[in-house]
Design a protein around this motif. Structure first.
Motif, PDB file in Angstrom:
ATOM      1  N   THR A  46      -1.930   3.413  -7.760  1.00  0.00           N
ATOM      2  CA  THR A  46      -2.854   4.484  -7.430  1.00  0.00           C
ATOM      3  C   THR A  46      -2.682   4.860  -5.967  1.00  0.00           C
ATOM      4  O   THR A  46      -1.947   4.195  -5.224  1.00  0.00           O
ATOM      5  CB  THR A  46      -4.318   4.034  -7.640  1.00  0.00           C
ATOM      6  OG1 THR A  46      -4.611   3.019  -6.685  1.00  0.00           O
ATOM      7  CG2 THR A  46      -4.549   3.519  -9.049  1.00  0.00           C
ATOM      8  N   LEU A  47      -3.363   5.913  -5.532  1.00  0.00           N
ATOM      9  CA  LEU A  47      -3.309   6.297  -4.127  1.00  0.00           C
ATOM     10  C   LEU A  47      -3.875   5.204  -3.228  1.00  0.00           C
ATOM     11  O   LEU A  47      -3.535   5.118  -2.057  1.00  0.00           O
ATOM     12  CB  LEU A  47      -4.065   7.607  -3.899  1.00  0.00           C
ATOM     13  CG  LEU A  47      -3.412   8.852  -4.494  1.00  0.00           C
ATOM     14  CD1 LEU A  47      -4.325  10.052  -4.309  1.00  0.00           C
ATOM     15  CD2 LEU A  47      -2.071   9.117  -3.846  1.00  0.00           C
ATOM     16  N   ARG A  48      -4.760   4.388  -3.767  1.00  0.00           N
ATOM     17  CA  ARG A  48      -5.334   3.282  -2.988  1.00  0.00           C
ATOM     18  C   ARG A  48      -4.379   2.093  -2.890  1.00  0.00           C
ATOM     19  O   ARG A  48      -4.687   1.106  -2.252  1.00  0.00           O
ATOM     20  CB  ARG A  48      -6.648   2.840  -3.604  1.00  0.00           C
ATOM     21  CG  ARG A  48      -7.744   3.856  -3.463  1.00  0.00           C
ATOM     22  CD  ARG A  48      -9.055   3.305  -4.019  1.00  0.00           C
ATOM     23  NE  ARG A  48     -10.093   4.278  -3.886  1.00  0.00           N
ATOM     24  CZ  ARG A  48     -10.456   5.135  -4.842  1.00  0.00           C
ATOM     25  NH1 ARG A  48      -9.840   5.110  -6.007  1.00  0.00           N
ATOM     26  NH2 ARG A  48     -11.405   6.005  -4.650  1.00  0.00           N
ATOM     27  N   GLY A  49      -3.235   2.169  -3.596  1.00  0.00           N
ATOM     28  CA  GLY A  49      -2.251   1.115  -3.521  1.00  0.00           C
ATOM     29  C   GLY A  49      -2.513  -0.048  -4.453  1.00  0.00           C
ATOM     30  O   GLY A  49      -1.986  -1.135  -4.250  1.00  0.00           O
ATOM     31  N   VAL A  50      -3.327   0.140  -5.473  1.00  0.00           N
ATOM     32  CA  VAL A  50      -3.574  -0.931  -6.442  1.00  0.00           C
ATOM     33  C   VAL A  50      -2.991  -0.527  -7.787  1.00  0.00           C
ATOM     34  O   VAL A  50      -2.714   0.636  -8.036  1.00  0.00           O
ATOM     35  CB  VAL A  50      -5.089  -1.234  -6.592  1.00  0.00           C
ATOM     36  CG1 VAL A  50      -5.674  -1.738  -5.287  1.00  0.00           C
ATOM     37  CG2 VAL A  50      -5.852  -0.032  -7.067  1.00  0.00           C
ATOM     38  N   ALA A 148     -16.768   8.786   2.345  1.00  0.00           N
ATOM     39  CA  ALA A 148     -15.602   8.064   1.837  1.00  0.00           C
ATOM     40  C   ALA A 148     -14.414   8.236   2.774  1.00  0.00           C
ATOM     41  O   ALA A 148     -14.182   9.315   3.313  1.00  0.00           O
ATOM     42  CB  ALA A 148     -15.237   8.564   0.450  1.00  0.00           C
ATOM     43  N   LYS A 149     -13.663   7.162   2.920  1.00  0.00           N
ATOM     44  CA  LYS A 149     -12.442   7.231   3.716  1.00  0.00           C
ATOM     45  C   LYS A 149     -11.378   7.963   2.903  1.00  0.00           C
ATOM     46  O   LYS A 149     -11.300   7.800   1.691  1.00  0.00           O
ATOM     47  CB  LYS A 149     -11.958   5.817   4.036  1.00  0.00           C
ATOM     48  CG  LYS A 149     -12.924   5.042   4.882  1.00  0.00           C
ATOM     49  CD  LYS A 149     -12.461   3.611   5.061  1.00  0.00           C
ATOM     50  CE  LYS A 149     -13.553   2.824   5.750  1.00  0.00           C
ATOM     51  NZ  LYS A 149     -13.551   1.431   5.372  1.00  0.00           N
ATOM     52  N   PRO A 150     -10.534   8.767   3.555  1.00  0.00           N
ATOM     53  CA  PRO A 150      -9.469   9.462   2.814  1.00  0.00           C
ATOM     54  C   PRO A 150      -8.539   8.463   2.138  1.00  0.00           C
ATOM     55  O   PRO A 150      -8.241   7.396   2.695  1.00  0.00           O
ATOM     56  CB  PRO A 150      -8.723  10.240   3.890  1.00  0.00           C
ATOM     57  CG  PRO A 150      -9.635  10.289   5.066  1.00  0.00           C
ATOM     58  CD  PRO A 150     -10.528   9.086   4.966  1.00  0.00           C
ATOM     59  N   LEU A 151      -8.076   8.796   0.933  1.00  0.00           N
ATOM     60  CA  LEU A 151      -7.143   7.924   0.227  1.00  0.00           C
ATOM     61  C   LEU A 151      -5.787   7.913   0.909  1.00  0.00           C
ATOM     62  O   LEU A 151      -5.119   6.886   0.974  1.00  0.00           O
ATOM     63  CB  LEU A 151      -6.979   8.398  -1.225  1.00  0.00           C
ATOM     64  CG  LEU A 151      -8.224   8.306  -2.092  1.00  0.00           C
ATOM     65  CD1 LEU A 151      -7.943   8.881  -3.474  1.00  0.00           C
ATOM     66  CD2 LEU A 151      -8.692   6.880  -2.200  1.00  0.00           C
ATOM     67  N   VAL A 152      -5.360   9.054   1.379  1.00  0.00           N
ATOM     68  CA  VAL A 152      -4.088   9.186   2.091  1.00  0.00           C
ATOM     69  C   VAL A 152      -4.306  10.106   3.278  1.00  0.00           C
ATOM     70  O   VAL A 152      -5.195  10.945   3.272  1.00  0.00           O
ATOM     71  CB  VAL A 152      -2.966   9.753   1.178  1.00  0.00           C
ATOM     72  CG1 VAL A 152      -2.617   8.795   0.062  1.00  0.00           C
ATOM     73  CG2 VAL A 152      -3.340  11.095   0.609  1.00  0.00           C
ATOM     74  N   GLY A 153      -3.502   9.958   4.299  1.00  0.00           N
ATOM     75  CA  GLY A 153      -3.605  10.835   5.452  1.00  0.00           C
ATOM     76  C   GLY A 153      -3.145  12.239   5.102  1.00  0.00           C
ATOM     77  O   GLY A 153      -2.346  12.434   4.199  1.00  0.00           O
ATOM     78  N   ASN A 154      -3.681  13.228   5.803  1.00  0.00           N
ATOM     79  CA  ASN A 154      -3.216  14.591   5.584  1.00  0.00           C
ATOM     80  C   ASN A 154      -3.406  15.390   6.861  1.00  0.00           C
ATOM     81  O   ASN A 154      -4.115  14.974   7.776  1.00  0.00           O
ATOM     82  CB  ASN A 154      -3.946  15.248   4.402  1.00  0.00           C
ATOM     83  CG  ASN A 154      -5.370  15.586   4.723  1.00  0.00           C
ATOM     84  OD1 ASN A 154      -5.642  16.500   5.489  1.00  0.00           O
ATOM     85  ND2 ASN A 154      -6.305  14.846   4.136  1.00  0.00           N
ATOM     86  N   SER A 155      -2.770  16.521   6.915  1.00  0.00           N
ATOM     87  CA  SER A 155      -2.862  17.386   8.098  1.00  0.00           C
ATOM     88  C   SER A 155      -3.450  18.745   7.732  1.00  0.00           C
ATOM     89  O   SER A 155      -3.116  19.750   8.348  1.00  0.00           O
ATOM     90  CB  SER A 155      -1.474  17.541   8.729  1.00  0.00           C
ATOM     91  OG  SER A 155      -0.579  18.087   7.779  1.00  0.00           O
ATOM     92  N   PHE A 156      -4.337  18.765   6.715  1.00  0.00           N
ATOM     93  CA  PHE A 156      -4.920  20.009   6.262  1.00  0.00           C
ATOM     94  C   PHE A 156      -5.746  20.669   7.360  1.00  0.00           C
ATOM     95  O   PHE A 156      -6.493  20.025   8.087  1.00  0.00           O
ATOM     96  CB  PHE A 156      -5.827  19.757   5.049  1.00  0.00           C
ATOM     97  CG  PHE A 156      -6.549  20.982   4.588  1.00  0.00           C
ATOM     98  CD1 PHE A 156      -5.909  21.910   3.794  1.00  0.00           C
ATOM     99  CD2 PHE A 156      -7.855  21.234   4.963  1.00  0.00           C
ATOM    100  CE1 PHE A 156      -6.543  23.051   3.350  1.00  0.00           C
ATOM    101  CE2 PHE A 156      -8.514  22.366   4.539  1.00  0.00           C
ATOM    102  CZ  PHE A 156      -7.856  23.276   3.734  1.00  0.00           C
TER     103      PHE A 156
END
Length: 163
Positions: A46-50, A148-156
């Motif tokens: 998953t995006l959370r790495g699990v 909530a903390k972002p699941l992945v970094g972004n530059s939006f």
């Protein structure tokens, strides 16, 4: 020559479908099996790495606030975020808890934002006297704000018209 009956036509169609599916299965599945045997298995994450099979605990690192000021929108057609918790809100085909406060008849009394006039129109633009069935289930578009903390970094960056 005898005219074919409906039953015999259906039997012929079923036989043809079965033959075609068997032929296609051999043509397309055999190469896939050969490819799968030569490649290592891919582990999905998953995006959370699990692992995708791991349970996702509710509220893990997410807290929904109570009656906050609404966040600014990032693009023109973005549905407003819900500035309060909706835990336990009941929205079914027969009842919508959101309408207790956001219905036009109740909004002034409760201090809530009125439902947009766009929610009272059909797909063709015809005005209705109550909320359109296609806009009745609020959580199709509106979600609560959270920390909530972002699941992945972004530059939006918001659109230039929204800055």
């Amino acid at each position: 020559m005898n005219k074919p009956t409906f039953k015999s036509t259906r039997l012929r169609a079923a036989a043809l479908a079965l033959t075609l599916s068997a032929a296609l299965g051999q043509a397309f599945l055999a190469p896939a099996d050969a490819f799968a045997a030569s490649e290592p298995a891919v582990k999905l994450m998953t995006l959370r790495g699990v692992d995708v099979q791991a349970s996702d605990p509710e509220g893990d690192g997410t807290r929904y606030g109570r009656d906050q000021a609404p966040l600014p929108r990032d693009f023109v057609q973005q549905p407003p975020l819900i500035p309060h918790t909706i835990k336990g809100y009941n929205v079914t085909k027969n009842f919508n808890k959101c309408l207790d406060c956001h219905a036009w008849a109740r909004a002034k009394e409760t201090g809530a934002t009125k439902i947009s006039v766009t929610h009272f129109k059909t797909r063709e633009g015809e005005e209705l006297s109550s909320v359109s069935p296609r806009r009745y289930f609020c959580n199709q578009c509106h979600v609560p704000q959270s920390d909530a903390k972002p699941l992945v970094g972004n530059s939006f960056k918001p659109g230039t018209g929204m800055r």
